[in-house]
Enzyme design. Structure first.
Site, PDB file in Angstrom:
ATOM      1  N   HIS A  31      57.340   0.136  -0.699  1.00 18.53           N
ATOM      2  CA  HIS A  31      58.590   0.447   0.023  1.00 18.53           C
ATOM      3  C   HIS A  31      59.610   0.807  -1.156  1.00 18.53           C
ATOM      4  O   HIS A  31      60.525   1.302  -0.696  1.00 18.53           O
ATOM      5  CB  HIS A  31      58.944  -0.496   1.023  1.00 18.53           C
ATOM      6  CG  HIS A  31      58.240  -0.707   2.316  1.00 18.53           C
ATOM      7  ND1 HIS A  31      57.769   0.504   2.986  1.00 18.53           N
ATOM      8  CD2 HIS A  31      57.478  -1.699   2.881  1.00 18.53           C
ATOM      9  CE1 HIS A  31      57.101   0.158   4.101  1.00 18.53           C
ATOM     10  NE2 HIS A  31      56.778  -1.396   4.041  1.00 18.53           N
ATOM     11  N   ASP A  44      48.478   0.581   4.126  1.00 20.02           N
ATOM     12  CA  ASP A  44      49.176  -0.416   4.841  1.00 20.02           C
ATOM     13  C   ASP A  44      49.648  -0.024   6.260  1.00 20.02           C
ATOM     14  O   ASP A  44      49.729   1.136   6.396  1.00 20.02           O
ATOM     15  CB  ASP A  44      50.547  -0.890   4.032  1.00 20.02           C
ATOM     16  CG  ASP A  44      51.535  -1.984   4.383  1.00 20.02           C
ATOM     17  OD1 ASP A  44      51.329  -3.114   3.992  1.00 20.02           O
ATOM     18  OD2 ASP A  44      52.295  -1.741   5.461  1.00 20.02           O
ATOM     19  N   HIS A  51      52.768  -0.009   7.377  1.00 18.50           N
ATOM     20  CA  HIS A  51      54.007   0.764   7.341  1.00 18.50           C
ATOM     21  C   HIS A  51      53.929   1.974   6.462  1.00 18.50           C
ATOM     22  O   HIS A  51      53.087   1.859   5.517  1.00 18.50           O
ATOM     23  CB  HIS A  51      55.051  -0.228   6.597  1.00 18.50           C
ATOM     24  CG  HIS A  51      55.198  -1.409   7.578  1.00 18.50           C
ATOM     25  ND1 HIS A  51      54.625  -2.629   7.417  1.00 18.50           N
ATOM     26  CD2 HIS A  51      56.078  -1.569   8.675  1.00 18.50           C
ATOM     27  CE1 HIS A  51      55.002  -3.422   8.199  1.00 18.50           C
ATOM     28  NE2 HIS A  51      55.606  -2.897   9.134  1.00 18.50           N
ATOM     29  N   ASP A  54      48.162  -5.526   7.324  1.00 20.62           N
ATOM     30  CA  ASP A  54      49.121  -5.440   8.551  1.00 20.62           C
ATOM     31  C   ASP A  54      48.568  -4.667   9.830  1.00 20.62           C
ATOM     32  O   ASP A  54      49.195  -4.636  10.718  1.00 20.62           O
ATOM     33  CB  ASP A  54      50.626  -5.486   8.345  1.00 20.62           C
ATOM     34  CG  ASP A  54      50.998  -4.402   7.187  1.00 20.62           C
ATOM     35  OD1 ASP A  54      50.082  -3.688   6.796  1.00 20.62           O
ATOM     36  OD2 ASP A  54      52.112  -4.575   6.733  1.00 20.62           O
TER      37      ASP A  54
END
Ligand code: SP5
Ligand code: ZN
Length: 341
Positions: A159, A195, A197, A284
């Site tokens: 991120h 991931d 996200h 995740d």
């Protein structure tokens, strides 16, 4: 497969995450890395190495000098200002306001961040530096001829933009490793982000470039973090047009659907013909993950590893998210074991 791990990850040990209006125990906690390491040992995946020190230069190839300086000094400045709790950004430059670095620490926290989910305290700088060294040591193993390596990074990185922290990330380990491959003469590098996200930082860092292909499979940003990037019409700009691919999915997505996007991603990577692959590996996507909404099961991670191996590329895995600590070791190591066949 060799694993790179640094005990210095535990220097990041914040007590708070702002979530739902409460200061909760952070989802991104030290036991995540320890549980993965225990599984690596239990399964005898391979040798476990401590990282070498690479210094700040490879970080500065991706992040701005002023951002690096901010992270190094943030906690001391926060303490010097007499604050009582952990450093959490609460003010941002909204629409119509100035994107200009203020002197005050509250202003600087907002200037260099994208969210309030990521507190900073004593040791965050040291752990984030160590996490980069883990990624770069893995990159060196792969550049030295290993077919693949597992960089057990913590904190995660995908991120982090060139000058923004958030989403539990400070330095973009995967991007720094990809840039290291480039700087060592690799002509084309692909970064595949699996991931849950969107890999917004990685996308942003390479958005205008055609030498690093970035692909991310993730939960619809219309519904989840990072909220403001990761849509399918983001395909790159300038020289980078056509070198970014986002594949998004709705709540409840099972592996049978997720793997179709993986197939699209793998075909795109094969067409790009990179000389190395960096996999930003978050688990995740797991069905029991406390903050996510996909439905992958533990055996699915074996299949993911098998598919990545079929690309036939020198491959570096950097650990990203995954918050069901009970399953994180099995799921992450399953990817490596699937890769090894
Ligand atoms: C590396 C990585 O996976 N970072 C993710 C950062 C997400 N931070 C925001 C989490 C908000 C969690 N809200 C929980 C709602 C539960 N239904
Ligand atoms: Zn994630």
């Amino acid at each position: 497969m060799k694993t790179v791990f640094s005990p210095l990850h535990s220097r990041r040990h914040v007590k708070t995450e702002l979530d739902g209006g409460l200061l909760i125990e952070p989802h991104e906690k030290p036991s995540r890395a320890e549980t993965i390491l225990a599984r690596v040992k239990d399964q005898a995946l391979g040798e476990i190495l401590e990282p070498e020190e690479f210094g700040l230069e490879p970080i500065r190839r991706v992040h701005t000098d002023s951002y690096v300086a901010f992270l190094e000094n943030c906690w001391q400045e926060w303490l010097a200002d007499g604050k009582q709790g952990e450093a959490i950004p609460v003010f941002w430059a909204g629409r119509g306001m100035r994107h200009r670095e203020p002197r005050d620490i509250d202003g600087r926290l907002g200037y260099y961040s994208m969210g309030a989910d990521t507190s900073i305290s004593d040791g965050t700088w040291e752990a984030a530096r160590a996490s980069v060294n883990v990624a770069l040591t893995g990159q060196k193993l792969v550049a030295g001829g290993e077919r693949a390596a597992f960089a057990l990074c913590r904190p995660p990185g995908h991120h982090a933009h060139a000058d923004l922290f958030g989403g539990y990330c400070f330095f973009n380990n995967a991007a720094i490793a990809a840039q290291a491959f480039r700087d060592q003469g690799y002509e084309r590098v692909a970064v595949l982000d699996v991931d849950f996200h969107h890999g917004n930082g990685t996308q942003s860092i390479f958005y205008g470039r055609n030498d690093v292909l970035t692909i991310s499979l993730h939960g619809d940003p219309d519904l989840v973090f990072p909220h403001f990037l990761g849509f399918e019409d983001e395909t790159g700009e300038g020289d980078g047009e056509g070198y970014n691919l986002n594949i998004i999915y709705p709540p409840g997505t099972p592996f049978s659907v997720w793997r179709e996007g993986l197939e699209t991603a793998c075909e795109r990577i094969a067409g790009f013909a990179p000389e190395a692959l960096v996999v930003a590996l978050g688990v995740d996507t797991f069905e029991e993950d406390p903050i996510s909404f996909f439905k992958l099961t533990s055996p699915d991670y074996l299949a993911l590893g098998r598919r990545l191996e079929q690309l036939g590329l020198p491959t570096l895995f950097t650990m990203e998210g995954g918050y069901d600590v009970d399953a994180i070791g099995v799921n992450a190591v399953n990817v490596m074991q699937g890769f090894e066949g």
